[in-house]
Design an enzyme around this catalytic site. Structure first.
Site, mmCIF file in Angstrom:
data_model
loop_
_atom_site.group_PDB
_atom_site.id
_atom_site.type_symbol
_atom_site.label_atom_id
_atom_site.label_comp_id
_atom_site.label_asym_id
_atom_site.label_seq_id
_atom_site.Cartn_x
_atom_site.Cartn_y
_atom_site.Cartn_z
ATOM 1 N N MET A 19 0.851 -1.191 0.000
ATOM 2 C CA MET A 19 0.000 0.000 0.000
ATOM 3 C C MET A 19 0.887 1.240 0.000
ATOM 4 O O MET A 19 0.459 2.329 0.374
ATOM 5 C CB MET A 19 -0.931 -0.006 1.215
ATOM 6 C CG MET A 19 -1.919 -1.174 1.171
ATOM 7 S SD MET A 19 -3.438 -0.890 2.090
ATOM 8 C CE MET A 19 -2.812 -0.639 3.731
ATOM 9 N N ALA A 47 4.146 3.792 1.045
ATOM 10 C CA ALA A 47 4.901 4.186 2.244
ATOM 11 C C ALA A 47 6.010 3.146 2.481
ATOM 12 O O ALA A 47 6.156 2.592 3.578
ATOM 13 C CB ALA A 47 3.991 4.336 3.464
ATOM 14 N N GLY A 66 11.459 -3.092 5.087
ATOM 15 C CA GLY A 66 10.724 -4.364 5.098
ATOM 16 C C GLY A 66 10.190 -4.676 3.703
ATOM 17 O O GLY A 66 10.360 -5.792 3.187
ATOM 18 N N HIS A 67 9.548 -3.682 3.073
ATOM 19 C CA HIS A 67 9.050 -3.891 1.705
ATOM 20 C C HIS A 67 10.227 -4.200 0.755
ATOM 21 O O HIS A 67 10.122 -5.060 -0.117
ATOM 22 C CB HIS A 67 8.353 -2.628 1.187
ATOM 23 C CG HIS A 67 7.120 -2.240 1.939
ATOM 24 N ND1 HIS A 67 7.053 -1.136 2.743
ATOM 25 C CD2 HIS A 67 5.896 -2.816 1.997
ATOM 26 C CE1 HIS A 67 5.845 -1.028 3.268
ATOM 27 N NE2 HIS A 67 5.122 -2.043 2.838
ATOM 28 N N GLN A 84 -10.087 -2.404 3.039
ATOM 29 C CA GLN A 84 -9.519 -3.039 4.225
ATOM 30 C C GLN A 84 -9.384 -2.069 5.396
ATOM 31 O O GLN A 84 -8.784 -2.405 6.415
ATOM 32 C CB GLN A 84 -8.195 -3.708 3.900
ATOM 33 C CG GLN A 84 -7.030 -2.777 3.581
ATOM 34 C CD GLN A 84 -5.806 -3.554 3.141
ATOM 35 O OE1 GLN A 84 -5.743 -4.051 2.020
ATOM 36 N NE2 GLN A 84 -4.817 -3.685 4.012
ATOM 37 N N GLN A 130 -2.422 -12.214 8.172
ATOM 38 C CA GLN A 130 -2.643 -11.886 6.754
ATOM 39 C C GLN A 130 -1.949 -12.914 5.850
ATOM 40 O O GLN A 130 -2.532 -13.397 4.872
ATOM 41 C CB GLN A 130 -2.109 -10.486 6.455
ATOM 42 C CG GLN A 130 -1.994 -10.162 4.969
ATOM 43 C CD GLN A 130 -1.613 -8.722 4.713
ATOM 44 O OE1 GLN A 130 -2.448 -7.845 4.824
ATOM 45 N NE2 GLN A 130 -0.367 -8.457 4.343
ATOM 46 N N VAL A 180 11.562 -7.605 9.118
ATOM 47 C CA VAL A 180 12.791 -6.798 9.194
ATOM 48 C C VAL A 180 12.693 -5.901 10.430
ATOM 49 O O VAL A 180 11.644 -5.283 10.676
ATOM 50 C CB VAL A 180 12.978 -5.961 7.915
ATOM 51 C CG1 VAL A 180 14.227 -5.092 8.011
ATOM 52 C CG2 VAL A 180 13.074 -6.879 6.697
ATOM 53 N N SER A 231 4.968 0.800 8.347
ATOM 54 C CA SER A 231 4.672 2.143 7.822
ATOM 55 C C SER A 231 4.120 3.045 8.926
ATOM 56 O O SER A 231 4.150 4.266 8.813
ATOM 57 C CB SER A 231 3.648 2.054 6.685
ATOM 58 O OG SER A 231 4.119 1.176 5.704
HETATM 59 O O1 PAF Z 1 0.070 -5.674 3.810
HETATM 60 C C1 PAF Z 1 -0.368 -4.769 3.074
HETATM 61 O O2 PAF Z 1 0.292 -3.766 2.811
HETATM 62 C C2 PAF Z 1 -1.762 -4.902 2.503
HETATM 63 O O3 PAF Z 1 -2.617 -5.527 3.396
HETATM 64 C C3 PAF Z 1 -1.803 -5.607 1.126
HETATM 65 C C4 PAF Z 1 -1.341 -7.039 1.238
HETATM 66 C C5 PAF Z 1 -0.917 -4.863 0.140
HETATM 67 C C6 PAF Z 1 -3.228 -5.618 0.574
HETATM 68 O O4 PAF Z 1 -3.721 -4.334 0.385
#
Ligand code: PAF
Length: 278
Positions: free
Chosen positions: A30, A32, A36-37, A61, A153, A176, A186
């Site tokens: 999403m 930001a 970690g990303h 969500q 998740q 991380v 974030s």
């Molecule tokens: O973990 C997230 O950033 C969100 O839940 C995802 C998996 C991108 C779904 O919108």
């Protein structure tokens, strides 16, 4: 890195890769973006020929409108952060590409969404499951990369991929952490300096609790002590702290492996989650 905003343009790119026999990895985000990303992007790059990062702040969500409005939108700096990774596509779908007028379908993974974050954020995991299913289909990916920090998740996404016969491998990647053990998120930028200094108390409490459970101490006693330690560290509320099996996320009163201790707690008005494997 190409920025793509429509399903049609994305399909043209993925069809060409498929024709050339190339595999595709996707990192759903999403935005930001933080380290970690970027660790997920590194994992994707080492696994797939082509990598797509998706950036979509998914309204379905979020539990309340204020939270959605406050979510950081940092598209330009996100694209800059991805620069050194030679990602092939940054897919930033316009909202109507995800939820066109008349959109009526919800993907709901029964059972696993009960309890933990699901109990405190009604509808959240239906929103996640729906958008992730769409992103898997739209990107035509062979593998998808998710952080273990959002463990509930991750298990929900694994289950939906299996149950819906999606030809995609869901790969969980380690959380991380900063040098002091604090898990990257974030939301961390919203912490004041005192809260940031106190925040690692959450992971320290998880580590101590895991060690005691592994040493044979009764789970209920250990969880009670860990809750107290988290509050003493400066947190204002422990939303949940539970021992669950990894696979089905079943509540456990005695240790069984593999299992996770999972926590959500509030500090400085910010809700943080973390977990540790036993
Ligand atoms: O973990 C997230 O950033 C969100 O839940 C995802 C998996 C991108 C779904 O919108």
């Amino acid at each position: 890195m190409k920025i793509i905003r429509t399903r049609a343009d994305l399909r043209a790119a993925t069809a060409a890769w498929r024709q050339a026999g190339e595999s595709i990895g996707v990192v759903p985000t999403m935005g930001a973006l933080h380290e970690g990303h970027l660790s997920l992007v590194t994992a994707a790059k080492s696994t797939a020929d082509r990598v797509i990062v998706t950036l979509f702040v998914n309204p379905r969500q979020f539990n309340n409108a204020a939270d959605l409005a406050a979510y950081p939108r940092t598209e330009t700096s996100d694209a800059e952060k991805l620069g050194p990774f030679a990602v092939d596509v940054l897919y930033i779908p316009d909202p109507d590409q995800m939820y066109p007028k008349g959109f009526a379908t919800t993907v709901s993974v029964g059972g696993l969404d009960q309890g933990l974050c699901g109990a405190h954020r009604p509808g959240h995991f239906d929103g996640v499951a729906t958008v992730v299913t769409k992103l898997f289909i739209q990107t035509d990916a062979d593998a998808a990369f998710f952080g273990e920090k959002d463990f509930q998740q991750l298990q929900i996404v694994r289950t939906l991929a299996r149950d819906l016969d999606l030809h995609i491998r869901v790969i969980g990647c380690p959380t991380v952490r900063e040098a002091d053990g604090f898990a990257l998120s974030s939301r961390n930028v919203r912490l004041g300096s005192k809260a940031r200094a106190d925040a690692p108390g959450l992971y320290r409490a998880l580590q101590a609790a895991a060690a005691r459970i592994n040493a044979g101490d009764p789970v209920a006693d250990v969880i009670g002590a860990a809750r107290a330690a988290i509050l003493a560290a400066g947190y204002t509320e422990v939303e949940y702290l539970e021992l669950r099996s990894e696979d089905g996320l079943e509540p456990l009163t005695a240790p069984r492996t593999p299992a996770r201790l999972l926590v959500a707690a509030w500090i400085d008005g910010v809700r943080l989650i973390d977990n540790i494997r036993l």
